[in-house]
Design a protein around this motif. Structure first.
Motif, PDB file in Angstrom:
ATOM      1  N   ASP A   1      -0.801  14.003   3.814  1.00 24.15           N
ATOM      2  CA  ASP A   1      -1.633  14.919   4.595  1.00 24.15           C
ATOM      3  C   ASP A   1      -2.412  14.136   5.640  1.00 24.15           C
ATOM      4  OD1 ASP A   1      -3.288  16.838   5.624  1.00 24.15           O
ATOM      5  OD2 ASP A   1      -4.147  17.460   3.693  1.00 24.15           O
ATOM      6  N   LEU A   2      -2.142  14.398   6.909  1.00 22.02           N
ATOM      7  CA  LEU A   2      -2.828  13.721   8.012  1.00 22.02           C
ATOM      8  C   LEU A   2      -3.775  14.668   8.747  1.00 22.02           C
ATOM      9  CD1 LEU A   2       0.148  11.631   9.483  1.00 22.02           C
ATOM     10  CD2 LEU A   2      -1.534  10.961   7.761  1.00 22.02           C
ATOM     11  N   GLY A   3      -4.108  15.779   8.115  1.00 20.90           N
ATOM     12  CA  GLY A   3      -5.014  16.743   8.720  1.00 20.90           C
ATOM     13  C   GLY A   3      -6.440  16.241   8.799  1.00 20.90           C
ATOM     14  N   PRO A   4      -7.298  16.937   9.544  1.00 18.46           N
ATOM     15  CA  PRO A   4      -8.686  16.491   9.759  1.00 18.46           C
ATOM     16  C   PRO A   4      -9.482  16.337   8.466  1.00 18.46           C
ATOM     17  CG  PRO A   4      -8.106  18.218  11.322  1.00 18.46           C
ATOM     18  CD  PRO A   4      -6.977  18.141  10.337  1.00 18.46           C
ATOM     19  N   ALA A   5      -9.323  17.258   7.539  1.00 18.54           N
ATOM     20  CA  ALA A   5     -10.095  17.186   6.295  1.00 18.54           C
ATOM     21  C   ALA A   5      -9.694  15.964   5.469  1.00 18.54           C
ATOM     22  CB  ALA A   5      -9.907  18.461   5.483  1.00 18.54           C
ATOM     23  N   ALA A   6      -8.401  15.715   5.383  1.00 21.11           N
ATOM     24  CA  ALA A   6      -7.922  14.559   4.622  1.00 21.11           C
ATOM     25  C   ALA A   6      -8.367  13.257   5.285  1.00 21.11           C
ATOM     26  CB  ALA A   6      -6.399  14.595   4.498  1.00 21.11           C
ATOM     27  N   GLU A   7      -8.329  13.230   6.601  1.00 14.18           N
ATOM     28  CA  GLU A   7      -8.763  12.019   7.313  1.00 14.18           C
ATOM     29  C   GLU A   7     -10.256  11.773   7.130  1.00 14.18           C
ATOM     30  OE1 GLU A   7      -7.150   9.696   8.607  1.00 14.18           O
ATOM     31  OE2 GLU A   7      -5.133  10.521   8.740  1.00 14.18           O
ATOM     32  N   ARG A   8     -11.040  12.852   7.128  1.00 14.13           N
ATOM     33  CA  ARG A   8     -12.484  12.687   6.889  1.00 14.13           C
ATOM     34  C   ARG A   8     -12.745  12.181   5.480  1.00 14.13           C
ATOM     35  NH1 ARG A   8     -12.791  17.551   9.857  1.00 14.13           N
ATOM     36  NH2 ARG A   8     -12.886  18.770   7.935  1.00 14.13           N
TER      37      ARG A   8
END
Length: 293
Positions: free
Chosen positions: A216-223
């Motif tokens: 998962d490279l989405g914003p939530a996972a990155e945060r």
């Protein structure tokens, strides 16, 4: 008048002779000059840090126990970077003590799964052995929780580390301490996520705060991953600051955090813990720092 003149002349000559005899610079008596003062240099103080300690105690977590380095889900202390006996790894203790003494003059007191709150007890155990050097590698499990919210608060991490050093000093006041930085867990994620085996193993729950949903490279996972990395950075700042207050403590300067583990240096069973080769690299980093003059 002549008598007084002769008296004054005699007094002046006697005074000059006394002054010359007092070793004043620039005063001569015929061709004779006063010798310069003899200067003695104070002996150099012995360095506080000994680059060749004769005994080693290791405290920490699964990395120092070489978990998953030899077989799946098991410790393999013989290949530990700190106290291992495996010649291929060439552990810190093996380099410092040699093969004849590594088993009798080194102790591995680390425990797989340990967090910083356990370090004071481990340090007390190390102090009981009266080692000349203690190695510390602790903190990854404080960040590797199921979620970022469960990570050890920085203040608690600091308090435990300070207490651990105090325990050591109470029992072994002259022991030297090498403190390794916490590895960059985000780098481990970026390296291991390309492995199908690694991604499958990570789904079992290992270091969920960083490794969950590895693709998962989405914003939530990155945060979420960024918050874990920030916490690791904060832990390393604590290690550096607390160590700097102890004259017999050396921090690695962020060497372990900055080391770029590749696939061959990670365990083939979990793509997270160091492999034999990864353990050897950790030994090199420690030896370089400890033996620096």
């Amino acid at each position: 008048m002549r008598g007084r003149r002769r008296f004054r002349t005699a007094v002046a000559a006697a005074t000059a002779a006394l002054l010359c005899g007092g070793a004043l610079s620039g005063c001569t008596a015929g061709d004779r000059k006063t010798a310069p003062p003899v200067r003695t240099s104070a002996p150099k103080p012995k360095p506080l840090w000994d680059v060749s300690p004769a005994s080693v105690a290791a405290v920490g977590d699964s990395v120092t126990r070489a978990f998953d380095a030899c077989s799946v889900l098991s410790d393999c202390p013989e290949v530990s970077w700190a106290t291992g006996t495996d010649a291929a790894v060439n552990s810190l203790a093996l380099r410092l003590l040699g093969p004849a003494k590594v088993t009798t003059h080194s102790w591995n007191l680390a425990r797989t799964g340990a967090r910083m709150a356990e370090l004071p007890a481990q340090m007390a155990g190390a102090a009981a052995e009266k080692p000349e050097l203690v190695t510390v590698m602790m903190g990854a499990n404080d960040a590797c929780r199921a979620t970022p919210e469960q990570m050890t608060p920085v203040a608690d991490f600091r308090a435990s580390f300070e207490k651990a050093l105090a325990r050591l000093r109470a029992g072994a006041p002259k022991a030297q301490v090498y403190v390794a930085s916490v590895p960059d867990l985000k780098h481990l994620w970026s390296t291991g996520r390309v492995s199908p085996v690694g991604r499958q193993v990570w789904k079992l729950g290992i270091c969920g705060a960083m490794l969950a949903d590895a693709e998962d490279l989405g914003p939530a996972a990155e945060r979420r991953r960024a918050s874990v990395r920030d916490r690791v950075v904060a832990y390393n700042e604590v290690l550096e600051q607390v160590c700097a207050k102890d004259a017999r403590c050396r921090y690695d300067g962020g060497a372990v955090f900055g080391f770029r583990f590749d696939g061959g240096q990670l365990s083939p069973w979990d793509w997270f813990h160091p492999s034999r080769d990864g353990q050897a690299r950790l030994a090199e980093l420690a030896y370089r720092r400890i033996t620096k003059e």
